[in-house]
Write an enzyme that holds these catalytic residues in place. Structure first.
Site, PDB file in Angstrom:
ATOM      1  N   GLN A   1      -2.724  21.443  27.187  1.00  0.00           N
ATOM      2  CA  GLN A   1      -1.484  20.675  27.039  1.00  0.00           C
ATOM      3  C   GLN A   1      -1.003  20.090  28.364  1.00  0.00           C
ATOM      4  OE1 GLN A   1       1.446  22.833  24.726  1.00  0.00           O
ATOM      5  NE2 GLN A   1      -0.160  23.972  23.709  1.00  0.00           N
TER       6      GLN A   1
ATOM      7  N   HIS B   1       4.306  12.741  34.948  1.00  0.00           N
ATOM      8  CA  HIS B   1       5.708  12.542  34.578  1.00  0.00           C
ATOM      9  C   HIS B   1       6.615  13.543  35.284  1.00  0.00           C
ATOM     10  CE1 HIS B   1       9.213  11.751  32.007  1.00  0.00           C
ATOM     11  NE2 HIS B   1       9.371  13.054  32.027  1.00  0.00           N
TER      12      HIS B   1
ATOM     13  N   THR C   1      11.992  12.137  17.231  1.00  0.00           N
ATOM     14  CA  THR C   1      11.362  10.887  17.641  1.00  0.00           C
ATOM     15  C   THR C   1      12.367   9.746  17.588  1.00  0.00           C
ATOM     16  OG1 THR C   1       9.297  11.677  16.682  1.00  0.00           O
ATOM     17  CG2 THR C   1       9.411   9.343  17.254  1.00  0.00           C
TER      18      THR C   1
ATOM     19  N   GLN D   1      14.699   9.752  20.507  1.00  0.00           N
ATOM     20  CA  GLN D   1      14.096   9.177  21.712  1.00  0.00           C
ATOM     21  C   GLN D   1      14.093   7.656  21.655  1.00  0.00           C
ATOM     22  OE1 GLN D   1      13.757  10.346  24.434  1.00  0.00           O
ATOM     23  NE2 GLN D   1      12.219  11.916  24.709  1.00  0.00           N
TER      24      GLN D   1
END
Length: 319
Positions: free
Chosen positions: A141, A149, A208, A211
């Site tokens: 992951q 990021h 989602t 976001q």
């Protein structure tokens, strides 16, 4: 290192010291970029090399309690950051249009400086997301984009609050991001708290959408700059970068939404999910702040960088 390179570095450091806002110089890590770069370099090396080697012959740690404490702490921290952003200007003196960086020494200006610095420091706390992955042996992951990021955000914010610590319209995206983080870490808190809380996670799909809304709001707000007759924001480059960030990620997340929820490319079924701690639960597709997260109860949280890595290759793959 050649004399020319040393001269260039020396001149660059002199330039940074000259441009650093005097009101932020006394804060930890803000005197010069050396400390910040060392922390982030250590993070990258630990994430990709040292951590996996340390865990290679060890069993994964079960860190549910630690993750509950961590997620709760992040909910409270981000909630406080949102409150301080509002009180420092966004709910008091700001117009939500062409708000310039406050260069004064008023209490209000210092309050904005403190909350911008607090937001900056929260990005270091978020590095613990990756530490949890390493200790729980979830190395798959920790993608390149995940590490990029988490290291790039505090790196860019160091320059932001060094030159413009009192926000203005350039800090709006930070306040919106903190709001999203309150929701996101609250979701993770419930998800890590055990099966009895799973019935409260019915809104998983809407993470989602949250976001996407974030990127729309940020891009719409910053886009005002291009239509104003006059806006003397001190560092226009930040405006352009924020606009590009918001637009780019909106497109990527929109594509994921279409692939996952409209075209029906779903995540694996319950039977396909790896069991952890003796249980497997329904898969959860979530996009949030550059993390592909999986908690101790078998839930998968698919976040920005993981999805972005798939989309960059032209398609969204099933996890």
């Amino acid at each position: 290192m050649s004399q020319t390179a040393v001269s260039i570095i020396s001149k660059f450091y002199s330039f940074v010291e000259l441009r650093t806002d005097e009101r932020i110089k006394s804060y930890p890590l803000m005197q010069r970029p050396i400390g910040m770069n060392l922390i982030l370099l250590t993070y990258v090396i630990f994430s990709k090399y040292i951590g996996p080697r340390l865990m290679a012959n060890r069993k994964p740690f079960h860190l549910n309690t630690a993750m509950i404490v961590y997620n709760l702490s992040m909910v409270l921290l981000n909630a406080f950051i949102v409150y301080e952003f509002l009180m420092a200007g966004w709910a008091t003196t700001y117009t939500w249009k062409c708000d310039l960086v406050d260069t004064s020494t008023t209490p209000q200006a210092y309050r904005m400086i403190r909350v911008c610095y607090m937001f900056y420091m929260s990005k270091y706390f978020e590095l613990l997301d990756t530490v949890f992955f390493v200790l729980r042996k979830k190395q798959s992951q920790i993608t390149f984009l995940h590490v990029f990021h988490h290291s790039f955000m505090p790196w860019t914010w160091w320059w932001g609050i060094t030159l413009t610590p009192a926000g203005g319209m350039g800090c709006f995206h930070a306040m919106v991001n903190a709001v999203v983080h309150v929701i996101m870490y609250f979701y993770y808190l419930l998800s890590a708290s055990g099966p009895r809380f799973q019935k409260y996670l019915w809104w998983k799909k809407y993470m989602t959408a949250i976001q996407l809304i974030q990127f729309v709001i940020v891009s719409a707000h910053i886009s005002q700059y291009y239509f104003m007759e006059k806006c003397d924001y001190q560092i226009p480059m930040y405006i352009h970068l924020i606009w590009m960030y918001g637009t780019f990620f909106f497109l990527l997340f929109s594509n994921f939404w279409i692939q996952a929820y409209i075209k029906g490319k779903r995540l694996p079924s319950v039977e396909e999910m790896p069991k952890q701690n003796g249980s497997a639960s329904k898969p959860i597709a979530v996009l949030a702040n550059g993390k592909h997260m999986e908690n101790g109860n078998g839930h998968h949280h698919t976040n920005g960088n993981f999805v972005m890595s798939k989309l960059v290759m032209g398609k969204v793959k099933e996890i």
